[in-house]
Design a protein around this motif. Structure first.
Motif, PDB file in Angstrom:
ATOM      1  N   LEU A  39      -6.017  -5.792  11.385  1.00  0.00           N
ATOM      2  CA  LEU A  39      -5.700  -6.561  10.172  1.00  0.00           C
ATOM      3  C   LEU A  39      -5.463  -8.022  10.515  1.00  0.00           C
ATOM      4  CD1 LEU A  39      -5.638  -5.336   7.326  1.00  0.00           C
ATOM      5  CD2 LEU A  39      -3.144  -5.531   7.372  1.00  0.00           C
ATOM      6  N   ASP A  40      -6.200  -8.505  11.503  1.00  0.00           N
ATOM      7  CA  ASP A  40      -6.099  -9.892  11.951  1.00  0.00           C
ATOM      8  C   ASP A  40      -7.492 -10.507  11.931  1.00  0.00           C
ATOM      9  OD1 ASP A  40      -5.675 -12.314  13.176  1.00  0.00           O
ATOM     10  OD2 ASP A  40      -4.729 -11.502  14.965  1.00  0.00           O
ATOM     11  N   ALA A  41      -7.645 -11.615  11.225  1.00  0.00           N
ATOM     12  CA  ALA A  41      -8.960 -12.257  11.105  1.00  0.00           C
ATOM     13  C   ALA A  41      -9.530 -12.704  12.448  1.00  0.00           C
ATOM     14  CB  ALA A  41      -8.867 -13.453  10.154  1.00  0.00           C
ATOM     15  N   GLN A  42      -8.670 -12.858  13.454  1.00  0.00           N
ATOM     16  CA  GLN A  42      -9.169 -13.199  14.788  1.00  0.00           C
ATOM     17  C   GLN A  42      -9.851 -12.012  15.456  1.00  0.00           C
ATOM     18  OE1 GLN A  42      -6.346 -15.761  17.163  1.00  0.00           O
ATOM     19  NE2 GLN A  42      -4.977 -15.264  15.461  1.00  0.00           N
ATOM     20  N   GLY A  43      -9.636 -10.807  14.933  1.00  0.00           N
ATOM     21  CA  GLY A  43     -10.293  -9.624  15.474  1.00  0.00           C
ATOM     22  C   GLY A  43      -9.840  -9.264  16.878  1.00  0.00           C
ATOM     23  N   SER A  44      -8.606  -9.538  17.204  1.00  0.00           N
ATOM     24  CA  SER A  44      -8.134  -9.316  18.576  1.00  0.00           C
ATOM     25  C   SER A  44      -8.192  -7.843  18.962  1.00  0.00           C
ATOM     26  CB  SER A  44      -6.705  -9.837  18.730  1.00  0.00           C
ATOM     27  OG  SER A  44      -6.649 -11.222  18.489  1.00  0.00           O
ATOM     28  N   LEU A  45      -7.802  -6.959  18.058  1.00  0.00           N
ATOM     29  CA  LEU A  45      -7.853  -5.525  18.351  1.00  0.00           C
ATOM     30  C   LEU A  45      -9.294  -5.071  18.534  1.00  0.00           C
ATOM     31  CD1 LEU A  45      -6.404  -2.780  18.589  1.00  0.00           C
ATOM     32  CD2 LEU A  45      -6.596  -2.564  16.110  1.00  0.00           C
ATOM     33  N   THR A  46     -10.172  -5.570  17.692  1.00  0.00           N
ATOM     34  CA  THR A  46     -11.592  -5.215  17.772  1.00  0.00           C
ATOM     35  C   THR A  46     -12.170  -5.627  19.118  1.00  0.00           C
ATOM     36  OG1 THR A  46     -11.779  -5.503  15.371  1.00  0.00           O
ATOM     37  CG2 THR A  46     -13.830  -5.525  16.634  1.00  0.00           C
ATOM     38  N   GLN A  54     -17.897  -9.118  16.826  1.00  0.00           N
ATOM     39  CA  GLN A  54     -17.375  -8.623  15.549  1.00  0.00           C
ATOM     40  C   GLN A  54     -17.853  -9.433  14.363  1.00  0.00           C
ATOM     41  OE1 GLN A  54     -15.721 -10.372  17.761  1.00  0.00           O
ATOM     42  NE2 GLN A  54     -13.873 -11.345  16.976  1.00  0.00           N
ATOM     43  N   ASP A  55     -18.172 -10.718  14.575  1.00  0.00           N
ATOM     44  CA  ASP A  55     -18.608 -11.553  13.452  1.00  0.00           C
ATOM     45  C   ASP A  55     -20.018 -11.204  12.974  1.00  0.00           C
ATOM     46  OD1 ASP A  55     -16.222 -12.930  13.281  1.00  0.00           O
ATOM     47  OD2 ASP A  55     -16.839 -14.495  14.665  1.00  0.00           O
ATOM     48  N   LYS A  56     -20.725 -10.370  13.740  1.00  0.00           N
ATOM     49  CA  LYS A  56     -22.051  -9.917  13.324  1.00  0.00           C
ATOM     50  C   LYS A  56     -22.011  -8.557  12.634  1.00  0.00           C
ATOM     51  CE  LYS A  56     -24.467 -12.403  17.042  1.00  0.00           C
ATOM     52  NZ  LYS A  56     -25.392 -12.274  18.210  1.00  0.00           N
ATOM     53  N   MET A  57     -20.824  -7.967  12.526  1.00  0.00           N
ATOM     54  CA  MET A  57     -20.705  -6.640  11.913  1.00  0.00           C
ATOM     55  C   MET A  57     -20.901  -6.718  10.410  1.00  0.00           C
ATOM     56  SD  MET A  57     -17.434  -5.030  13.937  1.00  0.00           S
ATOM     57  CE  MET A  57     -17.538  -4.609  15.680  1.00  0.00           C
ATOM     58  N   ASP A  58     -21.657  -5.765   9.872  1.00  0.00           N
ATOM     59  CA  ASP A  58     -21.918  -5.737   8.437  1.00  0.00           C
ATOM     60  C   ASP A  58     -20.727  -5.193   7.651  1.00  0.00           C
ATOM     61  OD1 ASP A  58     -24.506  -6.735   8.731  1.00  0.00           O
ATOM     62  OD2 ASP A  58     -25.326  -4.737   9.094  1.00  0.00           O
ATOM     63  N   THR A  59     -20.015  -4.229   8.244  1.00  0.00           N
ATOM     64  CA  THR A  59     -18.914  -3.581   7.535  1.00  0.00           C
ATOM     65  C   THR A  59     -17.653  -3.645   8.376  1.00  0.00           C
ATOM     66  OG1 THR A  59     -20.502  -2.049   6.534  1.00  0.00           O
ATOM     67  CG2 THR A  59     -18.174  -1.483   6.358  1.00  0.00           C
ATOM     68  N   THR A  60     -16.602  -4.216   7.791  1.00  0.00           N
ATOM     69  CA  THR A  60     -15.319  -4.343   8.476  1.00  0.00           C
ATOM     70  C   THR A  60     -14.206  -3.984   7.494  1.00  0.00           C
ATOM     71  OG1 THR A  60     -15.085  -6.666   7.858  1.00  0.00           O
ATOM     72  CG2 THR A  60     -16.209  -6.198   9.956  1.00  0.00           C
ATOM     73  N   ASP A  88     -10.580   6.174  16.532  1.00  0.00           N
ATOM     74  CA  ASP A  88     -11.477   5.447  15.644  1.00  0.00           C
ATOM     75  C   ASP A  88     -10.905   4.061  15.377  1.00  0.00           C
ATOM     76  OD1 ASP A  88     -13.170   7.577  15.586  1.00  0.00           O
ATOM     77  OD2 ASP A  88     -12.696   8.190  13.529  1.00  0.00           O
ATOM     78  N   LEU A  89     -11.786   3.150  15.007  1.00  0.00           N
ATOM     79  CA  LEU A  89     -11.391   1.761  14.754  1.00  0.00           C
ATOM     80  C   LEU A  89     -12.013   1.269  13.464  1.00  0.00           C
ATOM     81  CD1 LEU A  89     -10.296  -1.116  15.578  1.00  0.00           C
ATOM     82  CD2 LEU A  89     -12.510  -1.440  16.728  1.00  0.00           C
ATOM     83  N   LEU A  90     -11.195   0.658  12.617  1.00  0.00           N
ATOM     84  CA  LEU A  90     -11.707  -0.122  11.491  1.00  0.00           C
ATOM     85  C   LEU A  90     -11.592  -1.579  11.907  1.00  0.00           C
ATOM     86  CD1 LEU A  90     -12.851  -0.099   8.643  1.00  0.00           C
ATOM     87  CD2 LEU A  90     -10.520  -0.222   7.766  1.00  0.00           C
ATOM     88  N   PRO A  91     -12.713  -2.222  12.234  1.00  0.00           N
ATOM     89  CA  PRO A  91     -12.674  -3.552  12.851  1.00  0.00           C
ATOM     90  C   PRO A  91     -12.415  -4.669  11.850  1.00  0.00           C
ATOM     91  CG  PRO A  91     -14.939  -2.867  12.538  1.00  0.00           C
ATOM     92  CD  PRO A  91     -14.088  -1.711  12.092  1.00  0.00           C
ATOM     93  N   ALA A  92     -12.191  -5.863  12.400  1.00  0.00           N
ATOM     94  CA  ALA A  92     -11.980  -7.046  11.572  1.00  0.00           C
ATOM     95  C   ALA A  92     -12.736  -8.218  12.166  1.00  0.00           C
ATOM     96  CB  ALA A  92     -10.493  -7.381  11.473  1.00  0.00           C
ATOM     97  N   ASN A  93     -13.031  -9.182  11.313  1.00  0.00           N
ATOM     98  CA  ASN A  93     -13.609 -10.451  11.774  1.00  0.00           C
ATOM     99  C   ASN A  93     -13.125 -11.572  10.861  1.00  0.00           C
ATOM    100  OD1 ASN A  93     -15.190 -10.248   9.436  1.00  0.00           O
ATOM    101  ND2 ASN A  93     -17.011  -9.547  10.546  1.00  0.00           N
ATOM    102  N   ILE A  94     -13.741 -12.723  10.985  1.00  0.00           N
ATOM    103  CA  ILE A  94     -13.267 -13.928  10.301  1.00  0.00           C
ATOM    104  C   ILE A  94     -13.311 -13.793   8.776  1.00  0.00           C
ATOM    105  CG2 ILE A  94     -15.519 -15.071  10.251  1.00  0.00           C
ATOM    106  CD1 ILE A  94     -12.046 -16.679  10.973  1.00  0.00           C
ATOM    107  N   GLU A  95     -14.111 -12.855   8.264  1.00  0.00           N
ATOM    108  CA  GLU A  95     -14.172 -12.664   6.811  1.00  0.00           C
ATOM    109  C   GLU A  95     -12.821 -12.255   6.227  1.00  0.00           C
ATOM    110  OE1 GLU A  95     -17.237  -9.917   5.854  1.00  0.00           O
ATOM    111  OE2 GLU A  95     -18.843 -11.156   6.703  1.00  0.00           O
ATOM    112  N   LEU A  96     -11.958 -11.719   7.069  1.00  0.00           N
ATOM    113  CA  LEU A  96     -10.656 -11.279   6.595  1.00  0.00           C
ATOM    114  C   LEU A  96      -9.803 -12.456   6.116  1.00  0.00           C
ATOM    115  CD1 LEU A  96      -9.114  -8.634   6.249  1.00  0.00           C
ATOM    116  CD2 LEU A  96      -8.177  -8.940   8.540  1.00  0.00           C
ATOM    117  N   SER A  97     -10.022 -13.634   6.679  1.00  0.00           N
ATOM    118  CA  SER A  97      -9.261 -14.807   6.234  1.00  0.00           C
ATOM    119  C   SER A  97      -9.605 -15.154   4.788  1.00  0.00           C
ATOM    120  CB  SER A  97      -9.524 -15.998   7.153  1.00  0.00           C
ATOM    121  OG  SER A  97     -10.901 -16.339   7.163  1.00  0.00           O
ATOM    122  N   GLY A  98     -10.860 -14.972   4.400  1.00  0.00           N
ATOM    123  CA  GLY A  98     -11.256 -15.195   3.016  1.00  0.00           C
ATOM    124  C   GLY A  98     -10.670 -14.157   2.078  1.00  0.00           C
ATOM    125  N   LEU A  99     -10.560 -12.930   2.567  1.00  0.00           N
ATOM    126  CA  LEU A  99      -9.987 -11.872   1.742  1.00  0.00           C
ATOM    127  C   LEU A  99      -8.528 -12.149   1.425  1.00  0.00           C
ATOM    128  CD1 LEU A  99     -10.522  -8.988   0.517  1.00  0.00           C
ATOM    129  CD2 LEU A  99      -9.337  -8.134   2.525  1.00  0.00           C
TER     130      LEU A  99
END
Length: 257
Positions: A39-46, A54-60, A88-99
């Motif tokens: 739940l971090d836009a930096q995607g540190s866990l991912t 992670q920034d190329k992932m279609d679904t996060t 299992d992992l539900l990943p995150a990327n920079i799109e989370l900052s917009g959310l």
């Protein structure tokens, strides 16, 4: 019912992500079905679990939360990645900052993540949420759906002083949004026990909060090996299984279980 554990501290660099990785995989090693949620836009866990693009992932996580906001159907496995160490992992990327900006104007904005967890509730025993270093709307969402909070804290004076704001936020969420929310405990991380300063800070922590909040017996030592594991995309149990950090996290897992 799936148990939800949020790893929270608004201060960065206190070992939240390392704790999330090793708690999640440690629980899986104990036979639990575990999903880790970034739940971090930096995607540190991912990234720490080996997914470096992670920034190329279609679904996060932002994809599925947007579907919750828009009331669109979600498949239980949508966006979920399977890690080799049994979680299992539900990943995150920079799109989370917009959310997070979108959430400001969303109805029931504090409960969007809770609605998502209902979709996967029957598939897992435990969800471990790695929160961003802030007390923004995404962290409020994590607190709103969590059963308990684990607070990683460095053995530094400013880290301890900064916890008062977090405790006030947890109190407000418990009162207004999530009456079942509990503080699982404070986890002392990145500790160098060779210094008297560290020992003094640990004693201060126990004196200040020990009578009100559980402080885990497991103390995570400062270690280069722990820093290396994030680059390797694996847990400390694989990277340095006989090291002090692995032993400490194994102890934490037993305390949590």
């Amino acid at each position: 019912m799936m148990k939800t554990i949020a790893i929270v501290n608004q201060k960065g660099g206190v070992g939240k992500t390392v704790t999330a990785v090793n708690l999640a995989i440690g629980l899986a090693n104990e036979g639990k079905r575990v999903i880790a949620i970034d739940l971090d836009a930096q995607g540190s866990l991912t990234v720490s679990l080996g997914y470096n693009e992670q920034d190329k992932m279609d679904t996060t996580v932002s994809t599925v939360l947007e579907k919750i906001i828009e009331d669109k159907p979600i498949a239980p496995s949508e966006g979920i990645l399977h890690h080799e160490e049994g979680i299992d992992l539900l990943p995150a990327n920079i799109e989370l900052s917009g959310l997070e900006v979108t959430l400001v104007n969303t109805m029931s904005r504090e409960s969007v993540l809770r609605e998502y967890l209902k979709v996967i509730n029957n598939d897992y025993d435990v969800a471990v949420i790695d929160c961003s270093p802030s007390l923004g709307m995404l962290t409020i969402n994590a607190l709103t759906c969590a059963d308990e909070v684990i607070i990683p804290v460095q053995a530094q004076y400013l880290s301890i002083k900064g916890m008062e704001q977090l405790f006030r936020t947890i109190g407000r969420v418990r009162k207004q949004l999530n009456p079942k929310l509990q503080i699982g405990g404070i986890l002392i991380t990145m500790v160098d026990m060779r210094t008297n300063y560290t020992k003094d800070i640990i004693n201060l922590l126990h004196d200040t909060y020990g009578s009100k909040i559980k402080i885990y017996d497991s103390i995570i030592p400062l270690s280069v090996r722990a820093a290396e594991m994030s680059a390797e995309g694996k847990s400390i149990y694989l990277h340095d299984p006989s090291g002090k950090v692995a032993i400490a996290y194994e102890g934490l897992v037993k305390e949590v279980v």
